[in-house]
Design a protein around this motif. Structure first.
Motif, PDB file in Angstrom:
ATOM      1  N   GLY A 200      49.275  47.508  51.379  1.00  0.00           N
ATOM      2  CA  GLY A 200      48.046  47.845  50.684  1.00  0.00           C
ATOM      3  C   GLY A 200      47.417  46.594  50.090  1.00  0.00           C
ATOM      4  N   PRO A 201      46.138  46.641  49.719  1.00  0.00           N
ATOM      5  CA  PRO A 201      45.465  45.450  49.164  1.00  0.00           C
ATOM      6  C   PRO A 201      46.179  44.880  47.944  1.00  0.00           C
ATOM      7  CG  PRO A 201      43.868  47.163  49.696  1.00  0.00           C
ATOM      8  CD  PRO A 201      45.218  47.785  49.848  1.00  0.00           C
ATOM      9  N   ARG A 202      46.652  45.734  47.053  1.00  0.00           N
ATOM     10  CA  ARG A 202      47.326  45.264  45.840  1.00  0.00           C
ATOM     11  C   ARG A 202      48.650  44.568  46.184  1.00  0.00           C
ATOM     12  NH1 ARG A 202      47.361  46.700  40.300  1.00  0.00           N
ATOM     13  NH2 ARG A 202      49.423  46.600  39.311  1.00  0.00           N
ATOM     14  N   GLU A 203      49.437  45.199  47.068  1.00  0.00           N
ATOM     15  CA  GLU A 203      50.706  44.607  47.458  1.00  0.00           C
ATOM     16  C   GLU A 203      50.499  43.275  48.179  1.00  0.00           C
ATOM     17  OE1 GLU A 203      49.847  47.695  47.944  1.00  0.00           O
ATOM     18  OE2 GLU A 203      51.350  48.973  46.976  1.00  0.00           O
ATOM     19  N   ALA A 204      49.500  43.232  49.057  1.00  0.00           N
ATOM     20  CA  ALA A 204      49.220  41.992  49.790  1.00  0.00           C
ATOM     21  C   ALA A 204      48.810  40.874  48.839  1.00  0.00           C
ATOM     22  CB  ALA A 204      48.123  42.240  50.825  1.00  0.00           C
ATOM     23  N   LEU A 205      47.969  41.199  47.854  1.00  0.00           N
ATOM     24  CA  LEU A 205      47.520  40.203  46.890  1.00  0.00           C
ATOM     25  C   LEU A 205      48.688  39.652  46.084  1.00  0.00           C
ATOM     26  CD1 LEU A 205      45.249  38.705  45.418  1.00  0.00           C
ATOM     27  CD2 LEU A 205      45.020  40.694  43.904  1.00  0.00           C
ATOM     28  N   PHE A 206      49.546  40.535  45.621  1.00  0.00           N
ATOM     29  CA  PHE A 206      50.691  40.090  44.820  1.00  0.00           C
ATOM     30  C   PHE A 206      51.669  39.280  45.669  1.00  0.00           C
ATOM     31  CE2 PHE A 206      51.088  42.045  40.506  1.00  0.00           C
ATOM     32  CZ  PHE A 206      49.798  42.549  40.426  1.00  0.00           C
ATOM     33  N   ALA A 207      51.855  39.681  46.912  1.00  0.00           N
ATOM     34  CA  ALA A 207      52.763  38.944  47.794  1.00  0.00           C
ATOM     35  C   ALA A 207      52.252  37.532  48.052  1.00  0.00           C
ATOM     36  CB  ALA A 207      52.945  39.692  49.114  1.00  0.00           C
ATOM     37  N   VAL A 208      50.968  37.410  48.364  1.00  0.00           N
ATOM     38  CA  VAL A 208      50.377  36.094  48.621  1.00  0.00           C
ATOM     39  C   VAL A 208      50.421  35.231  47.368  1.00  0.00           C
ATOM     40  CG1 VAL A 208      48.236  34.879  49.180  1.00  0.00           C
ATOM     41  CG2 VAL A 208      48.924  36.875  50.519  1.00  0.00           C
ATOM     42  N   ALA A 209      50.108  35.832  46.230  1.00  0.00           N
ATOM     43  CA  ALA A 209      50.147  35.082  44.972  1.00  0.00           C
ATOM     44  C   ALA A 209      51.554  34.569  44.688  1.00  0.00           C
ATOM     45  CB  ALA A 209      49.660  35.954  43.821  1.00  0.00           C
ATOM     46  N   ALA A 210      52.551  35.407  44.921  1.00  0.00           N
ATOM     47  CA  ALA A 210      53.931  35.020  44.640  1.00  0.00           C
ATOM     48  C   ALA A 210      54.383  33.870  45.532  1.00  0.00           C
ATOM     49  CB  ALA A 210      54.860  36.224  44.815  1.00  0.00           C
ATOM     50  N   VAL A 211      54.137  33.983  46.834  1.00  0.00           N
ATOM     51  CA  VAL A 211      54.602  32.925  47.741  1.00  0.00           C
ATOM     52  C   VAL A 211      53.810  31.638  47.538  1.00  0.00           C
ATOM     53  CG1 VAL A 211      55.404  34.604  49.451  1.00  0.00           C
ATOM     54  CG2 VAL A 211      53.115  33.626  49.680  1.00  0.00           C
ATOM     55  N   THR A 212      52.538  31.764  47.175  1.00  0.00           N
ATOM     56  CA  THR A 212      51.734  30.566  46.925  1.00  0.00           C
ATOM     57  C   THR A 212      52.250  29.807  45.711  1.00  0.00           C
ATOM     58  OG1 THR A 212      49.758  31.601  47.889  1.00  0.00           O
ATOM     59  CG2 THR A 212      49.415  29.696  46.443  1.00  0.00           C
ATOM     60  N   LEU A 213      52.515  30.516  44.639  1.00  0.00           N
ATOM     61  CA  LEU A 213      53.031  29.875  43.430  1.00  0.00           C
ATOM     62  C   LEU A 213      54.369  29.193  43.704  1.00  0.00           C
ATOM     63  CD1 LEU A 213      52.186  32.543  40.697  1.00  0.00           C
ATOM     64  CD2 LEU A 213      51.162  30.271  40.958  1.00  0.00           C
ATOM     65  N   VAL A 214      55.244  29.874  44.418  1.00  0.00           N
ATOM     66  CA  VAL A 214      56.564  29.308  44.701  1.00  0.00           C
ATOM     67  C   VAL A 214      56.440  28.091  45.619  1.00  0.00           C
ATOM     68  CG1 VAL A 214      58.764  29.750  45.856  1.00  0.00           C
ATOM     69  CG2 VAL A 214      57.806  31.451  44.306  1.00  0.00           C
ATOM     70  N   THR A 215      55.565  28.165  46.618  1.00  0.00           N
ATOM     71  CA  THR A 215      55.392  27.048  47.540  1.00  0.00           C
ATOM     72  C   THR A 215      54.836  25.818  46.828  1.00  0.00           C
ATOM     73  OG1 THR A 215      54.975  28.587  49.377  1.00  0.00           O
ATOM     74  CG2 THR A 215      54.324  26.298  49.699  1.00  0.00           C
ATOM     75  N   VAL A 216      53.847  26.009  45.982  1.00  0.00           N
ATOM     76  CA  VAL A 216      53.272  24.890  45.228  1.00  0.00           C
ATOM     77  C   VAL A 216      54.317  24.274  44.304  1.00  0.00           C
ATOM     78  CG1 VAL A 216      51.569  24.260  43.474  1.00  0.00           C
ATOM     79  CG2 VAL A 216      50.915  25.756  45.375  1.00  0.00           C
ATOM     80  N   TRP A 217      55.068  25.142  43.627  1.00  0.00           N
ATOM     81  CA  TRP A 217      56.131  24.642  42.743  1.00  0.00           C
ATOM     82  C   TRP A 217      57.167  23.854  43.531  1.00  0.00           C
ATOM     83  CZ3 TRP A 217      61.304  26.282  43.114  1.00  0.00           C
ATOM     84  CH2 TRP A 217      62.144  25.750  42.127  1.00  0.00           C
ATOM     85  N   ALA A 218      57.593  24.396  44.676  1.00  0.00           N
ATOM     86  CA  ALA A 218      58.596  23.723  45.490  1.00  0.00           C
ATOM     87  C   ALA A 218      58.076  22.385  46.000  1.00  0.00           C
ATOM     88  CB  ALA A 218      59.011  24.613  46.659  1.00  0.00           C
ATOM     89  N   ALA A 219      56.830  22.363  46.478  1.00  0.00           N
ATOM     90  CA  ALA A 219      56.258  21.123  46.996  1.00  0.00           C
ATOM     91  C   ALA A 219      56.195  20.046  45.926  1.00  0.00           C
ATOM     92  CB  ALA A 219      54.857  21.388  47.559  1.00  0.00           C
ATOM     93  N   ARG A 220      55.805  20.413  44.728  1.00  0.00           N
ATOM     94  CA  ARG A 220      55.736  19.445  43.629  1.00  0.00           C
ATOM     95  C   ARG A 220      57.125  18.913  43.292  1.00  0.00           C
ATOM     96  NH1 ARG A 220      51.216  19.323  40.320  1.00  0.00           N
ATOM     97  NH2 ARG A 220      52.539  18.943  38.493  1.00  0.00           N
TER      98      ARG A 220
END
Length: 256
Positions: A200-220
Motif C-alpha cells: 500500500g502507499p503508506r507501507e511503501a513510503l515507510f519502507a523507502v524512508a527506512a532503507v534510505t535512512l539506513v543507507t545514508v547512515w551506512a554510507a557516511r
C-alpha cells in the motif's frame, strides 16, 4: 538484447548459487556492467523466499515456515551477503585504523562481533517476518518480494556514489570497483523500486524512508571509517536494509 540477458545471468551467477546457462560468457568487465541487474537478482531471491514460505505454510506453523524460507534463500545465495555482514561486524567492531579493519574483514575466520551480529540479524529478520505474518500470509510474501530487490538497490547505490577502497587484486568484488553511471543506476532503480507496487502507499513510503535512512547512515560511516566501500560492506548494506524494509512496513502499521 542478448548482451543484456548475459549481464543479468552474470549477476545471477555471481550473487547466487543458482545455475546459469553454459553459453553465458564470464569476464570481470561483464560483472562490472552487470551491477545494473543486482536488484533484478533480488526478484529471483525474493520469489524463492516467498514461494518457499507459502509452500511451507501448507504443512507447518508460520514461525517454522519463516525460518525455513530464510534457510532456503540463504542456500540459494550461498550466504553471500550474510558473510559480508559478519565480516563487516568483525572489521568495524574489532578494528580501529583502516588497514586493521580491512585486514580483519579479509580473514576467513569469524570473530565475536561477526557471530553476535549474524545471530542478531537472523533473529531480527525472523521476528520481523513472523510479525508480518500476523497480518496474513500475503504480508510475508509481499515483504520478501519487495525487500530483496530494494535492499540490493541500496547496496548498488554505494557502487554509484562511493569509491572502492581495497587495493588487492584478489578481492572477489574488485571487478565492481568502477563507479556506475547514471543510466545504469536508473536501470537498477527501476528493478529495485517496481516491486513496491505490491504494498500500500503508506507501507511503501515507510519502507523507502527506512532503507534510505539506513543507507545514508551506512554510507557516511563507511566513508568515515574506510573512505569508501568494499564487497563486504555491500553485503552488509544489503542485509541491514533488508531488515530496515521489514521494519518500515511494520512501522507503517503501528505508527499513529
Amino acid at each position: 538484447m542478448r548482451y543484456q540477458l548475459e549481464l543479468f545471468f552474470t549477476a545471477l551467477g555471481f550473487f547466487t548459487r543458482l545455475p546459469v546457462p553454459a553459453w553465458v560468457p564470464w569476464s570481470t568487465e561483464r560483472l562490472n556492467h552487470a551491477a545494473r541487474y543486482f536488484p533484478l537478482v533480488g526478484w529471483v531471491v525474493g520469489l524463492i523466499g516467498a514461494g518457499s514460505y507459502l509452500i511451507f505454510t501448507l504443512a507447518l506453523p508460520p514461525a517454522l515456515a519463516v525460518i525455513l524460507s530464510m534457510a532456503v534463500t540463504v542456500r540459494a545465495t550461498g550466504a553471500f551477503h550474510e558473510d559480508g555482514w559478519a565480516d563487516t561486524c568483525d572489521g568495524l567492531g574489532g578494528g580501529w585504523e583502516k588497514a586493521q579493519v580491512l585486514t580483519i574483514m579479509k580473514d576467513s575466520r569469524i570473530g565475536s562481533y561477526g557471530t553476535v551480529g549474524m545471530v542478531l540479524m537472523l533473529l531480527a529478520k525472523a521476528a520481523a517476518l513472523f510479525e508480518l505474518g500476523a497480518h496474513g500470509l500475503s504480508g510475508v510474501a509481499a515483504a520478501m518480494l519487495v525487500a530483496h530487490p530494494l535492499s540490493r538497490l541500496c547496496a548498488t547505490s554505494l557502487i554509484h556514489r562511493l569509491p572502492y577502497v581495497r587495493e588487492d587484486e584478489s578481492a572477489k568484488s574488485k571487478p565492481l570497483a568502477r563507479r556506475m553511471n547514471g543510466a545504469e543506476l536508473l536501470i537498477a532503480a527501476s528493478f529495485g523500486l517496481l516491486p513496491l507496487i505490491l504494498l500500500g502507499p503508506r507501507e511503501a513510503l515507510f519502507a523507502v524512508a527506512a532503507v534510505t535512512l539506513v543507507t545514508v547512515w551506512a554510507a557516511r560511516m563507511f566513508v568515515r571509517r574506510l573512505g569508501g566501500y568494499t564487497g563486504d560492506l555491500l553485503g552488509a548494506t544489503q542485509q541491514v536494509t533488508e531488515l530496515a524494509c521489514y521494519l518500515g512496513i511494520l512501522s507503517a502499521w503501528n505508527f499513529i
